[in-house]
Design an enzyme around this catalytic site. Structure first.
Site, mmCIF file in Angstrom:
data_model
loop_
_atom_site.group_PDB
_atom_site.id
_atom_site.type_symbol
_atom_site.label_atom_id
_atom_site.label_comp_id
_atom_site.label_asym_id
_atom_site.label_seq_id
_atom_site.Cartn_x
_atom_site.Cartn_y
_atom_site.Cartn_z
ATOM 1 N N LYS A 94 0.817 -1.061 0.075
ATOM 2 C CA LYS A 94 -0.035 -0.006 -0.048
ATOM 3 C C LYS A 94 0.791 1.188 0.077
ATOM 4 O O LYS A 94 0.672 1.945 -0.886
ATOM 5 C CB LYS A 94 -0.921 -0.105 1.061
ATOM 6 C CG LYS A 94 -2.015 0.879 1.030
ATOM 7 C CD LYS A 94 -3.222 0.625 2.131
ATOM 8 C CE LYS A 94 -3.924 -0.440 2.263
ATOM 9 N NZ LYS A 94 -4.415 -0.856 3.674
ATOM 10 N N ARG B 44 -3.357 3.192 8.267
ATOM 11 C CA ARG B 44 -3.614 2.140 7.442
ATOM 12 C C ARG B 44 -2.407 0.932 7.325
ATOM 13 O O ARG B 44 -1.377 1.414 7.379
ATOM 14 C CB ARG B 44 -3.968 2.233 6.033
ATOM 15 C CG ARG B 44 -4.705 3.862 5.712
ATOM 16 C CD ARG B 44 -4.761 4.251 4.603
ATOM 17 N NE ARG B 44 -5.558 3.411 3.517
ATOM 18 C CZ ARG B 44 -5.298 3.757 2.212
ATOM 19 N NH1 ARG B 44 -4.766 4.688 1.900
ATOM 20 N NH2 ARG B 44 -5.702 2.810 1.451
ATOM 21 N N HIS C 137 -3.375 -44.131 -2.292
ATOM 22 C CA HIS C 137 -3.552 -44.653 -3.641
ATOM 23 C C HIS C 137 -4.426 -44.032 -4.398
ATOM 24 O O HIS C 137 -4.408 -43.717 -5.599
ATOM 25 C CB HIS C 137 -3.896 -46.244 -3.407
ATOM 26 C CG HIS C 137 -4.252 -46.795 -4.670
ATOM 27 N ND1 HIS C 137 -5.626 -46.999 -4.966
ATOM 28 C CD2 HIS C 137 -3.482 -47.682 -5.494
ATOM 29 C CE1 HIS C 137 -5.502 -47.937 -6.195
ATOM 30 N NE2 HIS C 137 -4.379 -48.123 -6.284
ATOM 31 N N CYS D 135 11.544 -38.168 -12.538
ATOM 32 C CA CYS D 135 10.346 -38.206 -12.702
ATOM 33 C C CYS D 135 9.915 -38.223 -11.186
ATOM 34 O O CYS D 135 10.555 -37.864 -10.369
ATOM 35 C CB CYS D 135 10.266 -39.777 -13.265
ATOM 36 S SG CYS D 135 11.129 -41.011 -12.334
HETATM 37 P P1 ADP Z 1 -7.725 -2.238 3.128
HETATM 38 O O1 ADP Z 1 -6.362 -2.621 3.164
HETATM 39 O O2 ADP Z 1 -8.657 -3.100 4.047
HETATM 40 O O3 ADP Z 1 -8.327 -2.059 1.600
HETATM 41 P P2 ADP Z 1 -7.419 0.489 3.502
HETATM 42 O O4 ADP Z 1 -6.288 1.080 4.131
HETATM 43 O O5 ADP Z 1 -7.302 0.689 2.096
HETATM 44 O O6 ADP Z 1 -8.001 -0.893 3.942
HETATM 45 O O7 ADP Z 1 -8.793 1.387 3.996
HETATM 46 C C1 ADP Z 1 -9.981 1.075 3.876
HETATM 47 C C2 ADP Z 1 -10.917 2.189 3.313
HETATM 48 O O8 ADP Z 1 -10.759 3.187 3.757
HETATM 49 C C3 ADP Z 1 -10.574 1.884 1.814
HETATM 50 O O9 ADP Z 1 -11.923 2.125 1.304
HETATM 51 C C4 ADP Z 1 -9.995 3.257 1.704
HETATM 52 O O10 ADP Z 1 -10.229 3.948 0.184
HETATM 53 C C5 ADP Z 1 -10.455 4.250 2.897
HETATM 54 N N1 ADP Z 1 -9.554 5.162 3.124
HETATM 55 C C6 ADP Z 1 -8.254 4.911 3.933
HETATM 56 N N2 ADP Z 1 -7.782 6.019 4.074
HETATM 57 C C7 ADP Z 1 -8.448 6.884 3.613
HETATM 58 C C8 ADP Z 1 -8.188 8.488 3.707
HETATM 59 N N3 ADP Z 1 -7.278 9.169 4.074
HETATM 60 N N4 ADP Z 1 -9.471 9.378 3.211
HETATM 61 C C9 ADP Z 1 -10.448 8.589 2.833
HETATM 62 N N5 ADP Z 1 -10.595 7.245 2.729
HETATM 63 C C10 ADP Z 1 -9.683 6.466 3.186
HETATM 64 MG MG MG Z 2 -7.876 -0.701 0.432
#
Ligand code: ADP
Ligand code: MG
Ligand code: MG
Length: 876
Positions: free
Chosen positions: A21, A91, A455, A833
């Site tokens: 990510k 995240r 088997h 094999c």
């Molecule tokens: P996952 O790995 O489960 O997809 P994410 O970290 O991508 O989790 O986040 C989950 C949701 O929150 C996603 O739909 C993402 O687009 C939204 N999201 C994450 N960060 C932001 C942000 N800074 N502003 C708006 N939406 C966010």
């Molecule tokens: Mg996501």
């Protein structure tokens, strides 16, 4: 190393450090795409956290604060401000995407003061209080470990009181009530005040993300998907400025795929929701609208999404899975990653992207997960229909493909019904060699016992038939011809379906989809054939499987198991009589009959592989495998009052031949030495078949291979039989035969003395199954059934050595054998094999070890070809 990188400063190629990510966000930032400002705390910090007995490094929060200040400058917003507050999301993100495995916290930075500030600024209290309640729920869940249900109860209660159904219809008072109650839940749970300081909130959130890496869900996911430390080691934390899809009807959030992940077509697929935050789409709280609708509803944003898709695909040269948010008409990207695709979609996109000049052929081959290709060669369950059928049980997926038929519990009955043309699924506790005729008459096999090496599993894979084994929840009752699982009983004659790719058993006839050997798939195989260097041969024992293997691209047979030919109908009996023969003379007569049968098989197989080498292995299993086991016989004698002389004789012979440890017993070359007449018969059958074909001007290229050899004395002993047969045959047919004589290397001693064996042998072939058993002193059936799973759980073994060649042990021994053998004959043909021949990792090893060819079962030939091409491409 720096613990934190701003998106614009990171080396976005380093996924191991930044997580997928973080790397994606920084890559998009570099492309000048609209990504909200933010930073990534590296996976190294996660590992330090664990080394440090779960404490964050001391100065981490100081660094975090510096980066928050940078964001403040960029956005003009301020942490904890009473006029223009900054909110962020926190995240997780490891090198490999683990969807839904670790939770994201949105709207961090909200408290009673900032929520008012934001309300004043936006003049939109519904939005701010909605954000606040989302924050407390996510924070409570992720940081404090409070279950969603607790929050949902309150949400539902308030919705009821207000009389609305959708979250988005909640009014401000309701939302405020929810916030208060949510806080109460948290405070009751933690016995402390809900943290209000953004800094403290962030500190706790970062720690929670690191903790989630070792959470049960995450560990289980990694184990099930074979995600080892060299693939993903720890999670990164991404802190991203919040943008709001819940700021009214000109705001939205959504997900798009740049191509169809199911069939690979070039069409943008996706979903979005207006006035919502990301979580809603992903969690399915509200059903999204089709992306196409956005064209009418938000035409400007629609165009921006399309443009971003094109730009990202062109940049990454891979179909992408993209998350976006629109805040009051302004478009933001929040994530991009490689789209997960079915095997069909991978094949189609590979060929399409080469046509579009997005990638070259090498890249097209490199991106194919070879392992998944097998699925395309079989009928599969129609996924869209599964929901209409009841699942009976789940077992071990032992041989891929789907089949339906009537449940039959008796081997004889399966053959009878099969012969009438009806479809049969044979259900047994386990199967034995004498049951093989019933495999031919059945669409698929289901057993309640046994593992992937049983088997039933091995024979089914050889025949390309769907098979499920070890389905232990299924209780089979032979006397009533029924089986029961999960309270459902299936009787003889009921229709069931099995999916050998997943191990699922269904009641009724589930529709299936034809195998998908498309033009695109053939194109991929053609490219792979040209790129590979390793030879690819098949393990094939019948003319049909030889033909099939050739169609799939095999160039020769690496293993033709002659004993399989004795399992066919009418032949077992003859073979048993031969074993039972009381005099050499009697045995000689029976062997003559068997010789004719073998010869006719060889003729057909050699014809099917015309122009390519066919390696014929002489009898390998111990003789008692062909007799019923003594215990069963005793039972029969007792139950059926069978006092016949014949049964008694069989019992005596079975007892005489039984062994304590058959795997290391009287088998292979050891039979050849003690019953030379059997090997002699088999060799003659090969020569005669060849003579027949030569007369018909068919280019037959058999070679004779001796199993279980451990010393040059054994091999030379058999070689003299071979020389005599050859002399006799050359006289008889007035032909000079060129039939190579070689040995398997499947005994440890053979590998160590390969320099001696190479003087006699004209080729080697590693039998990696037996060799693995020998090197580990593992008896496969016992190991797989008893302790192998625990060994993997406890990380004593990372993968099963029966699945992928154990490079340090078995592989090392192979390398020794290869180098010693080639010192004597430097062009010696050395193949493998055994099941490893169809495993991509093992194929890569073989390529690097200069093995001449790998041999795999027909349905794994395409995998082998692609894996061999990848090994060749990646080495250059
Ligand atoms: P996952 O790995 O489960 O997809 P994410 O970290 O991508 O989790 O986040 C989950 C949701 O929150 C996603 O739909 C993402 O687009 C939204 N999201 C994450 N960060 C932001 C942000 N800074 N502003 C708006 N939406 C966010
Ligand atoms: Mg996501
Ligand atoms: Mg063997």
């Amino acid at each position: 190393m720096k613990p934190i990188y701003a998106f614009e400063d990171a080396n976005s190629k380093n996924k191991m450090l930044l997580g997928g990510k973080g790397a994606g966000l920084s890559e998009m930032t570099g492309l000048k795409l609209p990504v909200p400002p933010g930073f990534t705390i590296t996976t190294e910090v996660c590992n330090k956290y664990y080394e440090n007995k779960k404490r964050l490094p001391k100065n981490l929060m100081v660094e975090v604060n510096k980066h928050i200040s940078k964001i403040e400058k960029k956005t003009g917003k301020k942490w904890n401000s009473s006029t223009n507050p900054l909110l962020v999301s926190v995240r997780s993100g490891a090198a490999i995407s683990m969807p839904g495995m670790m939770d994201t916290i949105l709207n961090l930075g909200l408290n009673d003061q900032t929520v008012e500030a934001l309300t004043k600024k936006t003049n939109n209290p519904r939005f701010t209080w909605d954000s606040y309640r989302r924050f407390i729920q996510l924070f409570g869940k992720v940081v404090f470990g409070i279950k969603d249900e607790k929050f949902d109860e309150i949400l539902d209660g308030v919705k009821n009181t207000q009389g609305v159904e959708e979250d988005s219809d909640l009014n401000v008072e309701s939302l405020q009530k929810i916030v208060q109650n949510y806080k109460n839940i948290c405070e009751e749970h933690t016995k402390r005040e809900f943290p209000t300081e953004p800094n403290e909130q962030l500190n706790l959130a970062i720690e929670a993300v690191f903790k989630s890496w070792m959470g049960d869900r995450a560990i289980k996911y990694r184990r099930e998907n074979n995600i080892t430390k060299d693939i993903a080691n720890g999670t990164a934390v991404n802190v991203v400025t919040m943008v709001f899809g819940n700021m009214g009807d000109s705001s939205a959030t959504g997900v798009v795929f740049t191509r169809n992940g199911h069939n690979g077509k070039r069409e943008i697929e996706g979903e979005y929701l207006t006035n919502a935050q990301g979580e809603d789409v992903v969690a399915g709280v509200r059903t999204g609208k089709k992306f196409e609708e956005m064209k009418k509803e938000m035409p400007k944003s629609y165009k921006e999404v399309i443009n971003a898709c094109a730009k990202l695909e062109k940049h990454f040269r891979e179909p992408q899975d993209i998350e976006f948010t629109i805040e009051q008409g302004k478009f933001y990207l929040l994530q991009t990653r490689k789209l997960k695709m079915t095997a069909t979609a991978l094949v189609k996109t590979s060929v399409d992207m080469v046509k579009e000049k997005l990638i070259d052929k090498k890249q097209a081959l490199r991106r194919m997960p070879a392992q998944q290709l097998e699925a395309l060669l079989h009928r599969t369950i129609d996924e869209s229909q599964i929901k209409n059928y009841k699942q009976l049980a789940k077992g071990v997926a032992a041989s891929p493909g789907a089949a339906s038929g009537i449940a039959v519990f008796d081997v004889k009955r399966a053959i009878e019904i099969g012969e009438t043309g009806k479809k049969v699924i044979l259900i047994r506790k386990e199967t034995k060699p004498e049951d093989v005729p019933a495999f031919f008459s059945s669409q698929g096999i289901l057993t309640s016992l046994g593992g992937k090496a049983s088997h039933a599993a091995i024979v089914s894979r050889g025949q390309g038939k769907p098979c499920i084994v070890g389905c232990d929840e299924l209780k089979i009752d032979y006397s009533n011809q029924t089986s029961t699982a999960n309270g459902i009983t299936v009787k003889d004659g009921d229709i069931i379906s099995i999916d050998g790719s997943t191990g699922n058993v269904y009641i009724g006839e589930v529709p299936t989809v034809e195998s998908q050997v498309t033009e695109d798939f053939k194109t991929i195989l053609l490219w792979a054939q040209k790129a590979k260097r390793l030879g690819i041969r098949a393990n094939a024992d019948t003319p049909d499987s030889a033909k099939l293997a050739r169609e799939f691209g095999a160039q020769g047979i690496g293993l033709c198991r002659t004993e399989r030919m004795f399992s066919e109908k009418n032949r077992t009996e003859l073979f048993v009589e031969m074993i039972m023969a009381e005099s050499l003379e009697q045995r000689g007569q029976l062997l003559k009959k068997l010789q004719e049968l073998q010869k006719s098989d060889f003729v057909e197989i050699l014809r099917a592989m015309e122009g390519y080498k066919v390696t014929i292995r002489l009898l390998d299993p111990p003789l008692h495998e062909f007799l019923p086991n003594p215990e069963e016989l005793m039972n029969k004698i007792y139950k059926e009052n069978d006092n016949s002389e014949k049964t008694k004789r069989v019992l005596d012979r079975a007892r005489e031949l039984s062994e304590v440890n058959p795997m290391m017993g009287h088998r292979g070359v050891r039979i050849g030495i003690t019953y030379p007449e059997i090997y002699e018969m088999q060799m003659k059958a090969v020569f005669e078949a060849t003579a027949d074909l030569i007369k018909k001007k068919i280019n037959a290229k058999p070679q004779i291979m001796i199993p279980q050899v451990g010393s040059i004395e054994e091999l030379d002993h058999i070689k003299s039989i071979y020389d005599n047969v050859k002399l006799e045959m050359e006289k008889k047919y007035k032909i000079k035969f060129k039939i190579n004589f070689g040995t398997m290397l499947e005994v440890v001693r053979a590998c160590l003395t390969s320099n001696e064996l190479a003087n006699t042998a004209e080729f080697f072939s590693f039998g990696t199954n037996d060799l693995t058993q020998g090197v580990f002193s593992f008896s496969r059936e016992d190991v797989e059934g008893k302790f192998l799973p625990e060994y993997m759980d406890k990380e004593i073994l990372e993968t099963s050595p029966f699945q992928s060649i154990d490079e340090n042990g078995v592989g090392n021994l192979m390398e020794i054998a290869i180098s010693r053998g080639r010192k004597i004959k430097n062009n010696l043909e050395i193949g493998i094999c055994g099941e490893h021949g169809g495993d991509p990792n093992s194929i890569k090893f073989c390529h690097n070890a200069d093995v001449s060819y790998v041999s795999a079962s027909p349905h794994r030939i395409p995998i082998a070809i692609v894996a061999a091409a990848q090994a060749a491409i990646n080495k250059k």
